[in-house]
Scaffold this motif. Structure first.
Motif, PDB file in Angstrom:
ATOM      1  N   TYR A  33      12.905  45.827   9.413  1.00 48.63           N
ATOM      2  CA  TYR A  33      13.117  46.412  10.749  1.00 48.63           C
ATOM      3  C   TYR A  33      13.860  47.738  10.623  1.00 48.63           C
ATOM      4  O   TYR A  33      14.735  47.895   9.772  1.00 48.63           O
ATOM      5  CB  TYR A  33      14.004  45.494  11.598  1.00 48.63           C
ATOM      6  N   TYR A  35      16.188  50.273  13.254  1.00 46.48           N
ATOM      7  CA  TYR A  35      16.870  50.396  14.538  1.00 46.48           C
ATOM      8  C   TYR A  35      17.606  51.732  14.577  1.00 46.48           C
ATOM      9  O   TYR A  35      17.936  52.316  13.540  1.00 46.48           O
ATOM     10  CB  TYR A  35      17.902  49.284  14.737  1.00 46.48           C
ATOM     11  N   LEU A  43      21.802  48.535  19.677  1.00 49.55           N
ATOM     12  CA  LEU A  43      20.749  48.795  18.700  1.00 49.55           C
ATOM     13  C   LEU A  43      19.413  48.929  19.408  1.00 49.55           C
ATOM     14  O   LEU A  43      18.945  48.001  20.065  1.00 49.55           O
ATOM     15  CB  LEU A  43      20.668  47.665  17.674  1.00 49.55           C
ATOM     16  N   PHE A  45      15.572  49.070  19.079  1.00 46.13           N
ATOM     17  CA  PHE A  45      14.488  48.703  18.156  1.00 46.13           C
ATOM     18  C   PHE A  45      13.512  49.858  17.998  1.00 46.13           C
ATOM     19  O   PHE A  45      13.105  50.485  18.986  1.00 46.13           O
ATOM     20  CB  PHE A  45      13.771  47.470  18.692  1.00 46.13           C
ATOM     21  N   TYR A  48       8.857  47.362  13.286  1.00 51.58           N
ATOM     22  CA  TYR A  48       8.978  46.094  12.565  1.00 51.58           C
ATOM     23  C   TYR A  48       7.750  45.923  11.684  1.00 51.58           C
ATOM     24  O   TYR A  48       6.618  46.003  12.165  1.00 51.58           O
ATOM     25  CB  TYR A  48       9.110  44.973  13.588  1.00 51.58           C
ATOM     26  N   ASP A  56       4.650  46.555  14.142  1.00 50.80           N
ATOM     27  CA  ASP A  56       4.944  46.654  15.579  1.00 50.80           C
ATOM     28  C   ASP A  56       5.688  47.964  15.802  1.00 50.80           C
ATOM     29  O   ASP A  56       6.866  48.065  15.494  1.00 50.80           O
ATOM     30  CB  ASP A  56       5.785  45.456  16.006  1.00 50.80           C
ATOM     31  N   ARG A  95      14.370  40.661   6.112  1.00 47.78           N
ATOM     32  CA  ARG A  95      14.471  39.221   6.371  1.00 47.78           C
ATOM     33  C   ARG A  95      13.438  38.488   5.529  1.00 47.78           C
ATOM     34  O   ARG A  95      12.282  38.917   5.421  1.00 47.78           O
ATOM     35  CB  ARG A  95      14.222  38.960   7.863  1.00 47.78           C
TER      36      ARG A  95
ATOM     37  N   ARG B  94      15.074  36.308  18.668  1.00 45.58           N
ATOM     38  CA  ARG B  94      13.748  36.495  18.049  1.00 45.58           C
ATOM     39  C   ARG B  94      12.871  35.330  18.477  1.00 45.58           C
ATOM     40  O   ARG B  94      13.304  34.191  18.491  1.00 45.58           O
ATOM     41  CB  ARG B  94      13.872  36.563  16.533  1.00 45.58           C
ATOM     42  N   GLY B 101       8.387  37.705  13.931  1.00 46.13           N
ATOM     43  CA  GLY B 101       8.891  38.045  15.249  1.00 46.13           C
ATOM     44  C   GLY B 101       9.849  39.213  15.252  1.00 46.13           C
ATOM     45  O   GLY B 101      10.652  39.398  14.336  1.00 46.13           O
ATOM     46  N   LYS B 102       9.752  40.004  16.338  1.00 41.91           N
ATOM     47  CA  LYS B 102      10.619  41.148  16.549  1.00 41.91           C
ATOM     48  C   LYS B 102      12.010  40.659  16.912  1.00 41.91           C
ATOM     49  O   LYS B 102      12.173  39.691  17.649  1.00 41.91           O
ATOM     50  CB  LYS B 102      10.034  41.992  17.684  1.00 41.91           C
ATOM     51  N   LEU B 103      13.031  41.327  16.396  1.00 37.79           N
ATOM     52  CA  LEU B 103      14.423  40.961  16.625  1.00 37.79           C
ATOM     53  C   LEU B 103      15.019  41.948  17.621  1.00 37.79           C
ATOM     54  O   LEU B 103      15.071  43.155  17.347  1.00 37.79           O
ATOM     55  CB  LEU B 103      15.174  41.007  15.295  1.00 37.79           C
ATOM     56  N   ILE B 104      15.448  41.433  18.770  1.00 38.59           N
ATOM     57  CA  ILE B 104      15.952  42.282  19.854  1.00 38.59           C
ATOM     58  C   ILE B 104      17.436  42.008  20.052  1.00 38.59           C
ATOM     59  O   ILE B 104      17.856  40.851  20.103  1.00 38.59           O
ATOM     60  CB  ILE B 104      15.202  42.020  21.155  1.00 38.59           C
ATOM     61  N   PHE B 105      18.212  43.101  20.223  1.00 40.64           N
ATOM     62  CA  PHE B 105      19.659  43.000  20.341  1.00 40.64           C
ATOM     63  C   PHE B 105      20.136  43.312  21.760  1.00 40.64           C
ATOM     64  O   PHE B 105      19.511  44.088  22.492  1.00 40.64           O
ATOM     65  CB  PHE B 105      20.340  43.980  19.378  1.00 40.64           C
TER      66      PHE B 105
END
Lengths: 111, 115
Positions: A33, A35, A43, A45, A48, A56, A95, B94, B101-105
């Protein structure tokens, strides 16, 4: 390496120049990812990558931003024709399974 | 679309008192939930995660978080705050399988612990 490595740690560039930011993920991590974090804020995005799937790109703010991941490992974020509003810390994370691990970031300053 | 909200920009607590940092989320599907901490001029450090099972999860440095499905919340807690806990805390979500999956904060909450 033990963790996610980003280079350079700091980059000062003139408005209008292109910059490349590099991310070396933890070996074997299939997800990566990018950011953006402005002035200690949240953060945002950007993009990804997951294995060999199409990335993405829904978070890229304009067509001046692009990223690639070669060989499923190293990733490069490129910003063309930089603007002052691009100044921020750019964070990379990788990850393998559940949780993501972050690098220390690249602080980009556009003058 | 998935989203995360941290309603408090800053939380102030006295050392030794319990602390809570709030997080709510909106997703379609079963979420993976995370808390990260960021110290000044540093990257983000993983604190804890919720996948499934017990609603109370324990993490690093004595932190824990409680998952509440009906309230779609995942609040971060610690029974006794330390001055060294002062930092910026991020909640993240996520949705996907265990490894996609996209990780959103969320926007982050600054925790200030006063001696």
């Amino acid at each position: 390496g033990a963790g996610v490595s980003q280079s350079p740690s700091n980059k000062v560039t003139e408005k209008g120049k292109d910059v490349e930011l590099r991310c070396d993920p933890i070996s074997g991590h299939t997800a990566l990812y990018w950011y953006r974090q402005s002035l200690g804020q949240g953060l945002e995005f950007l993009i990804y990558f997951q294995g060999n799937s199409a990335p993405d790109k829904s978070g890229l703010p304009s067509d001046r931003f692009s990223a690639e991941r070669t060989g499923g490992s190293v990733s490069t974020l490129t910003i063309q024709r930089t603007q002052q509003e691009d100044s921020a810390v750019y964070l990379c994370a990788s990850r393998e399974y559940v949780e993501a691990f972050f690098g220390q970031g690249t602080r980009l300053t556009v003058v | 679309a998935q989203s995360v909200a941290q309603p408090e920009d800053q939380v102030n607590v006295a050392e030794g008192n319990p602390l809570t940092v709030k997080c709510t989320y909106s997703v379609s599907g079963n979420p993976y939930l995370f808390w990260y901490v960021q110290y000044p001029n540093r990257g983000l450090q993983f604190l804890l995660k919720y996948i499934t099972g017990d609603n109370l999860v324990k993490g690093s440095y004595g932190f824990e978080a409680e998952f509440n499905k009906s309230q779609t919340s995942f609040h971060l807690k610690k029974p006794s705050a330390l001055v060294s806990d002062s930092a910026l805390y991020f909640c993240a979500v996520r949705v996907g399988s265990s490894n996609t999956g996209k990780l959103i904060f969320g926007q982050g909450t600054t925790l200030q612990v006063k001696p």
